[in-house]
Design a protein around this motif. Structure first.
Motif, PDB file in Angstrom:
ATOM      1  N   UNK A   1       0.987  -1.430  -0.158  1.00 37.95           N
ATOM      2  CA  UNK A   1       0.141  -0.030   0.157  1.00 37.95           C
ATOM      3  C   UNK A   1       1.310   1.612  -0.396  1.00 37.95           C
ATOM      4  N   UNK A   2       1.884   0.960   0.479  1.00 41.31           N
ATOM      5  CA  UNK A   2       2.862   2.573   0.959  1.00 41.31           C
ATOM      6  C   UNK A   2       3.883   2.651  -0.345  1.00 41.31           C
TER       7      UNK A   2
ATOM      8  N   UNK B   1       0.942   3.678  -3.144  1.00 43.30           N
ATOM      9  CA  UNK B   1       0.062   5.303  -2.671  1.00 43.30           C
ATOM     10  C   UNK B   1       2.347   5.829  -3.305  1.00 43.30           C
ATOM     11  N   UNK B   2       3.135   5.777  -2.589  1.00 41.55           N
ATOM     12  CA  UNK B   2       4.241   6.744  -2.949  1.00 41.55           C
ATOM     13  C   UNK B   2       4.596   6.455  -4.422  1.00 41.55           C
TER      14      UNK B   2
ATOM     15  N   UNK C   1       2.741   9.284  -5.913  1.00 44.00           N
ATOM     16  CA  UNK C   1       2.688  10.756  -5.585  1.00 44.00           C
ATOM     17  C   UNK C   1       2.873  11.930  -7.126  1.00 44.00           C
TER      18      UNK C   1
ATOM     19  N   UNK D   1       0.855  -2.264 -13.215  1.00 45.90           N
ATOM     20  CA  UNK D   1       2.128  -0.898 -13.862  1.00 45.90           C
ATOM     21  C   UNK D   1       0.666  -0.139 -12.143  1.00 45.90           C
ATOM     22  N   UNK D   2       2.290   0.938 -12.058  1.00 42.71           N
ATOM     23  CA  UNK D   2       0.773   1.982 -11.230  1.00 42.71           C
ATOM     24  C   UNK D   2       1.905   3.317 -11.605  1.00 42.71           C
TER      25      UNK D   2
ATOM     26  N   UNK E   1      13.704   3.811  -2.880  1.00 38.58           N
ATOM     27  CA  UNK E   1      12.637   4.465  -1.905  1.00 38.58           C
ATOM     28  C   UNK E   1      12.320   2.914  -1.263  1.00 38.58           C
TER      29      UNK E   1
ATOM     30  N   UNK F   1      15.492   6.405   0.261  1.00 41.66           N
ATOM     31  CA  UNK F   1      14.531   7.119   1.280  1.00 41.66           C
ATOM     32  C   UNK F   1      13.873   5.967   1.380  1.00 41.66           C
TER      33      UNK F   1
ATOM     34  N   UNK G   1      12.100   4.279   4.700  1.00 38.07           N
ATOM     35  CA  UNK G   1      10.465   4.401   5.183  1.00 38.07           C
ATOM     36  C   UNK G   1      10.257   3.249   5.990  1.00 38.07           C
ATOM     37  N   UNK G   2      11.336   1.954   6.209  1.00 36.02           N
ATOM     38  CA  UNK G   2      11.264   0.553   7.353  1.00 36.02           C
ATOM     39  C   UNK G   2      11.432   1.650   8.549  1.00 36.02           C
ATOM     40  N   UNK G   3      11.223   0.379   9.396  1.00 43.91           N
ATOM     41  CA  UNK G   3      11.125   0.866  10.943  1.00 43.91           C
ATOM     42  C   UNK G   3      12.693   0.429  11.126  1.00 43.91           C
TER      43      UNK G   3
ATOM     44  N   UNK H   1      12.629   8.054   6.597  1.00 44.65           N
ATOM     45  CA  UNK H   1      11.915   9.120   7.084  1.00 44.65           C
ATOM     46  C   UNK H   1      10.081   8.320   8.477  1.00 44.65           C
TER      47      UNK H   1
ATOM     48  N   UNK I   1       6.322   8.441  10.097  1.00 47.06           N
ATOM     49  CA  UNK I   1       5.543   8.368   9.625  1.00 47.06           C
ATOM     50  C   UNK I   1       5.185   8.645  10.991  1.00 47.06           C
ATOM     51  N   UNK I   2       5.305   8.756  12.093  1.00 53.16           N
ATOM     52  CA  UNK I   2       4.473   8.238  13.143  1.00 53.16           C
ATOM     53  C   UNK I   2       4.569   9.801  13.558  1.00 53.16           C
TER      54      UNK I   2
ATOM     55  N   UNK J   1      11.552   5.562  18.989  1.00 44.73           N
ATOM     56  CA  UNK J   1      11.927   4.195  18.223  1.00 44.73           C
ATOM     57  C   UNK J   1      12.975   3.790  18.649  1.00 44.73           C
TER      58      UNK J   1
ATOM     59  N   UNK K   1      -4.946   5.972  -2.438  1.00 44.49           N
ATOM     60  CA  UNK K   1      -3.755   4.855  -1.993  1.00 44.49           C
ATOM     61  C   UNK K   1      -2.869   5.953  -0.813  1.00 44.49           C
TER      62      UNK K   1
ATOM     63  N   UNK L   1      -2.815   3.787   2.445  1.00 42.20           N
ATOM     64  CA  UNK L   1      -1.714   2.864   3.326  1.00 42.20           C
ATOM     65  C   UNK L   1      -1.452   3.826   4.793  1.00 42.20           C
TER      66      UNK L   1
ATOM     67  N   UNK M   1       1.001   2.828  13.582  1.00 39.30           N
ATOM     68  CA  UNK M   1      -0.100   4.687  14.268  1.00 39.30           C
ATOM     69  C   UNK M   1      -0.099   3.763  15.598  1.00 39.30           C
TER      70      UNK M   1
ATOM     71  N   UNK N   1      18.152  14.394  -0.460  1.00 39.09           N
ATOM     72  CA  UNK N   1      19.217  13.886  -0.445  1.00 39.09           C
ATOM     73  C   UNK N   1      19.655  14.230  -1.930  1.00 39.09           C
TER      74      UNK N   1
END
Lengths: 221, 221
Positions: free
Chosen positions: A94-95, A98-99, A102, A126-127, A151, A175, A177-179, A193, A195-196, B20, B94, B98, B105, B202
């Protein structure tokens, strides 16, 4: 703060914010902007704005302000946005999806050329303009297409292995986005990044306001 | 910087980052952590970490470090994460979907209770535990369920109207992912998220490195 050459992360953040304001002014047909307006849009003081922009050699005209187009062009150049950066998204959940779609990424020159995923059911989809390819092809794709940025939106467990593949292919920036924070060589730029963090900023602000105002009455009726 | 009471946005960001790191240490069974480790994980100096944590009344034990569980609990409390915050997502595209299913969260207490969208084809679908409801019900839902936070992922054109509905329902904070900045009363906390900013960081870093290293040879073979 005392070194004139080093540009801090928060300065880069403010430049990004000015750019955003200038884009929106341009879209509405404005040709000039004052430091007061730029400051208000970014929640800053006009003095801070003038300081930032003079630092980069850009001076407004008193009583008239800055030229929106010139200033936008200068900031875009400083941020490296006067060229195209081929970018891949790894993890087509999903993320990642979405990215990849974007719209502002491509508008700023970050062209998503492909997504990569392990899930065979997602392959070939395809996205936008980008196809979802097998993660096993990541390294060769990055090398062959001279991809600049990756990403990372995989599960945490796959983050290091994915970063290794990107690095092996010659990636220049990741970049994440994983924890988890993957290890990369010093020559590869990594940004993490969270998000929280912004939601935590909100809950912090509300808690602070409550402390200032004293205990609230329960809404009992 | 000189006021001892005001906690800056960057301090809140660092606290989020410590949290984190502490979460990840806790997950791996660690009971203590040094300021050196906390600093390295966040790209900071140990002195900065010690300053931040002493500011909040938390002191490590020399040679032993900080207690992971105690420190985690303290920071969570400061950030307002020792309670549940009902949160809605407006815009179930999207990005909205996500974010609604972003596991961290809910782990930090931001419980997504519903999504809202104008698109009738999306209505009734569930994302995790949350149902997609019609945007017309937003204000009454927020009031009835005492929702604290709204995450805004609508098109820019719908941002102000959506913010107005959230405010009318009694929302306390808005996390805005749209490219416009809606106007809200002073009592409502607003944070604007710019996903592009990190990619710009970046490209800026790579451009700076190129300037430092001088012009690169074209890869002509």
């Amino acid at each position: 703060m005392s070194s004139p050459r080093k540009i801090s992360d928060s300065t880069v953040r403010r430049l990004s914010s000015y750019l955003r304001t200038l884009d929106s002014l341009r879209a509405r047909g404005h040709d000039t902007v004052s430091s007061v307006h730029l400051a208000a849009a970014g929640g800053l003081t006009p003095a801070q704005v003038r300081k930032d922009l003079s630092f980069f050699g850009s001076f407004g005209v008193r009583g008239r302000g800055y030229d929106v187009h010139v200033l936008r062009g200068e900031i875009a150049r400083i941020l490296g946005l006067d060229r195209k950066w081929s970018t891949v998204v790894v993890g087509a959940g999903r993320l990642g999806s979405a990215l990849a779609s974007y719209p502002r990424f491509s508008r700023q020159g970050f062209r998503i050329v492909a997504l990569f995923d392990n899930d065979s059911e997602r392959l070939g989809t395809r996205i936008g303009d980008a196809e979802i390819l097998p993660a096993t092809e990541l390294e060769s794709y990055v090398r062959q297409h001279e991809v600049s940025f990756g990403i990372l939106t995989t599960p945490a467990s796959a983050a290091q292995e994915t970063a290794d593949r990107l690095v092996a292919g010659g990636i220049r920036g990741i970049l994440n986005f994983t924890p988890t924070v993957p290890e990369v060589p010093e020559t590869v730029h990594l940004r993490n990044v969270n998000l929280t963090i912004e939601l935590e900023g909100l809950s912090f602000a509300i808690r602070e306001a409550e402390i200032r105002e004293g205990p609230q009455e329960g809404e009992s009726d």
